[in-house]
Design a protein around this motif. Structure first.
Motif, PDB file in Angstrom:
ATOM      1  N   PHE A  44       0.689  -1.190   0.066  1.00 24.95           N
ATOM      2  CA  PHE A  44       0.107   0.086  -0.195  1.00 24.95           C
ATOM      3  C   PHE A  44       0.791   1.310  -0.114  1.00 24.95           C
ATOM      4  O   PHE A  44       1.812   1.356   0.712  1.00 24.95           O
ATOM      5  N   ILE A  45       0.495   2.190  -0.882  1.00 21.04           N
ATOM      6  CA  ILE A  45       1.513   3.411  -1.016  1.00 21.04           C
ATOM      7  C   ILE A  45       0.369   4.751  -1.015  1.00 21.04           C
ATOM      8  O   ILE A  45      -0.554   4.536  -1.850  1.00 21.04           O
ATOM      9  N   ALA A  46       0.885   5.597  -0.336  1.00 19.91           N
ATOM     10  CA  ALA A  46      -0.108   6.820  -0.289  1.00 19.91           C
ATOM     11  C   ALA A  46       1.037   8.060  -0.121  1.00 19.91           C
ATOM     12  O   ALA A  46       2.188   7.783   0.242  1.00 19.91           O
ATOM     13  N   GLY A  47       0.547   9.050  -0.470  1.00 16.82           N
ATOM     14  CA  GLY A  47       1.403  10.213  -0.688  1.00 16.82           C
ATOM     15  C   GLY A  47       1.814  10.785   0.871  1.00 16.82           C
ATOM     16  O   GLY A  47       2.809  11.109   0.990  1.00 16.82           O
ATOM     17  N   ASP A  48       1.000  10.692   1.755  1.00 18.19           N
ATOM     18  CA  ASP A  48       1.444  10.843   3.070  1.00 18.19           C
ATOM     19  C   ASP A  48       2.273  10.118   3.880  1.00 18.19           C
ATOM     20  O   ASP A  48       2.564  10.267   5.079  1.00 18.19           O
TER      21      ASP A  48
END
Length: 102
Positions: free
Chosen positions: A82-86
């Motif tokens: 899982f990758i997210a900008g924050d």
């Protein structure tokens, strides 16, 4: 028309014709976002189970849905990241590397 060799994009429309709509009522208040998400997850699982592939990227427009989808896929035996900008860059790099190892 720009494309990448060996990359296939799948599009599936979830809406009034989908099972989440038919199995409840025609009232928009009954067709909840939760039911809509469940229908989308079912479509993603169907595509993953019926398509041969080496790697896959799935984009979500909300972090909570992306985290939930990643957990569901992991629970169903699909290795996920899982990758997210924050997220800190180090964690994003770690997940990116995990995808390359699969």
């Amino acid at each position: 028309n720009i494309s990448l060799r060996g990359v296939t994009q799948y599009i599936s429309i979830v809406g009034k014709e989908g099972p989440a709509y038919r199995n409840h009522s025609n009232s928009p208040s009954v067709r909840t976002k939760s039911l809509e998400f469940e229908e989308k997850v079912a479509k993603v699982k169907h595509i993953l189970n019926t398509t041969g592939f080496y790697q896959c990227a799935i984009f979500c427009n909300q972090r909570t849905k992306a985290e939930t989808l990643a957990t569901i896929l992991e629970d169903n035996g699909w290795p996920t990241g899982f990758i997210a900008g924050d997220l800190p860059q180090s964690l994003r790099n770690n997940h990116h590397g995990k995808g390359q190892e699969i």
